[in-house]
Design an enzyme around this catalytic site. Structure first.
Site, short mmCIF file in Angstrom:
data_model
loop_
_atom_site.label_atom_id
_atom_site.label_comp_id
_atom_site.label_asym_id
_atom_site.label_seq_id
_atom_site.Cartn_x
_atom_site.Cartn_y
_atom_site.Cartn_z
N ILE A 158 0.98 -1.36 0.05
CA ILE A 158 -0.07 0.06 -0.05
C ILE A 158 0.82 1.41 0.09
CG2 ILE A 158 -1.62 1.19 1.31
CD1 ILE A 158 -2.58 -1.44 2.32
N SER A 236 -4.37 3.40 7.92
CA SER A 236 -3.93 1.91 8.37
C SER A 236 -4.74 1.37 9.47
CB SER A 236 -2.44 2.01 8.56
OG SER A 236 -1.98 0.71 8.88
N ARG A 237 -4.31 1.78 10.91
CA ARG A 237 -5.01 1.38 12.05
C ARG A 237 -4.99 2.36 12.89
NH1 ARG A 237 -6.66 -2.02 9.42
NH2 ARG A 237 -6.76 -4.08 9.43
N ASP A 261 -8.93 7.72 8.58
CA ASP A 261 -10.01 6.92 8.12
C ASP A 261 -10.33 5.77 9.04
OD1 ASP A 261 -11.88 5.45 6.19
OD2 ASP A 261 -10.38 4.00 6.10
N GLU A 266 -12.37 2.99 17.55
CA GLU A 266 -13.59 2.83 16.60
C GLU A 266 -14.65 1.66 16.90
OE1 GLU A 266 -12.08 0.76 12.74
OE2 GLU A 266 -10.93 2.33 13.12
N HIS A 298 -13.68 3.89 8.33
CA HIS A 298 -13.03 2.77 7.99
C HIS A 298 -13.16 2.34 6.66
CE1 HIS A 298 -10.30 -0.51 9.77
NE2 HIS A 298 -10.01 -0.53 8.64
N GLN A 299 -13.13 2.96 5.69
CA GLN A 299 -13.75 2.75 4.23
C GLN A 299 -12.60 2.65 3.06
OE1 GLN A 299 -16.18 6.67 4.01
NE2 GLN A 299 -15.67 6.29 1.95
N ALA A 300 -11.57 2.86 3.46
CA ALA A 300 -10.51 3.06 2.58
C ALA A 300 -10.48 1.86 1.63
CB ALA A 300 -9.00 3.25 3.10
#
Length: 337
Positions: A158, A236-237, A261, A266, A298-300
């Site tokens: 990535i 990422s996280r 993201d 979350e 978190h939609q990447a």
């Protein structure tokens, strides 16, 4: 064999069912649930030999014990990350665990750039204005990315795609990772110590996994090194960024933009509709108040290409389990091998 999937999104379900149909026809029964797997919902997995989990499920020792006692023998995680699974407990209870080791890196890298561009050019603020027929440009000034420095933290698949896009913008490239990527070096990337990357980059994008060594990688010290007008992107996280330190930095009027993201707390919020509730997470609510911060849920990874690939790999992992095979996606081997 009966299989149950947790945290299945509406747009994901047809792709998951298609992958199962193509691989297994009607040999296995798949049940898709929107709820997340945790201590409160684990009873719904009773009698299912295979559980398909998602990144927001809580698979701690208590949940894994209940799964094993209820007849579950295999967990197939529908994501690359697996920090939500207690692997030692899974092995103790005889549970096979697999994950999706990779999927389209373009999905996440492209979305990271969408965040970077949106905060740089104030797209969200501009959209809110024009919806009210306010067409002023005050406060919307961004910067040319050409000639600026992109700091890529993590240069795997990535990160390498992110770097190629940055190269296309004509940016100088700095990288930090435990291993140098020749593909990134071919773009002119210079690998530097982490501190130098934070200090020199105009844009910092995070592409490393969440491990004990990377937890709060972006802490108060790292943020203090960054330029006042730098942009920070995390696709990422969430645990890579110390939220309290980030809030203090933003309160001080530093950082030109932040695109997130992911968020370290979350679980129990992202992927759910909280619009009719009081947001109990004060830190997340506070982040939302900053006009230069953009938070997405978190939609990447969420493209048709990536989700289809995740579904196919998950089906392949189930097929390996049925055939008593292991592979690169296996995190915990079957107890019989």
């Amino acid at each position: 064999m009966e299989i149950v999937a947790y945290g299945v999104l509406a747009d994901e379900e047809p792709l998951l069912r298609k992958a199962f149909e193509e691989a297994f026809a009607d040999r296995h029964e798949l049940r898709c649930l929107g709820l997340f797997l945790d201590r409160d919902t684990v009873a719904t997995a009773l009698g299912y030999e295979v559980v398909l989990s998602c990144v927001n499920d809580t698979l701690d020792a208590e949940v894994l014990r209940a799964l094993a006692d209820g007849g579950t023998r295999m967990i197939a995680q529908r994501s690359t990350g697996y920090n939500n699974i207690d692997l030692d407990a899974a092995e103790k209870f005889g549970l096979t665990v697999a994950r999706v080791s990779s999927y389209s890196p373009h999905s996440v890298a492209e979305f990271a750039w969408a965040l970077a561009l949106a905060v740089n050019r104030r797209i969200v603020r501009a959209t809110h204005r024009t919806r009210d027929f306010d067409f002023r440009l005050d406060g919307l000034m961004g910067r040319d990315l050409h000639g600026l420095t992109a700091g890529v933290v993590g240069t795997g698949k990535i990160g390498a795609v992110f770097a190629r896009i940055a190269h296309g913008f004509g940016m100088r490239l700095l990288g930090w990772d435990v291993a140098e990527n020749p593909d990134c070096q071919a773009l002119g990337m210079e690998y530097v110590p982490r501190e130098r990357l934070f200090a020199e980059a105009d844009l910092v994008s995070l592409h490393v996994p969440l491990l004990p060594d990377t937890h709060h990688l972006v802490d108060a010290g790292a943020l203090a090194l960054m330029k006042d007008d730098a942009i920070l992107v995390n696709s990422s996280r969430g645990g890579l960024v110390d939220t309290d330190a980030l809030l203090e930095t933003l309160r001080a009027g530093r950082l030109s933009g932040v695109g997130l993201d992911v968020y370290e707390e979350e679980a129990g919020v992202f992927f759910l509709d909280k619009s009719l509730e009081v947001m109990a997470d004060e830190r997340l609510a506070r982040l939302m108040t900053f006009s230069n911060v953009l938070v997405t849920s978190h939609q990447a990874y969420f493209t048709r290409d990536a989700v289809s690939q995740i579904a196919r790999t998950t089906v392949s992992n189930v097929g390996d389990y049925v055939a008593a095979r292991t592979g690169e996606n296996t995190l915990v081997k079957p107890a019989t091998t």
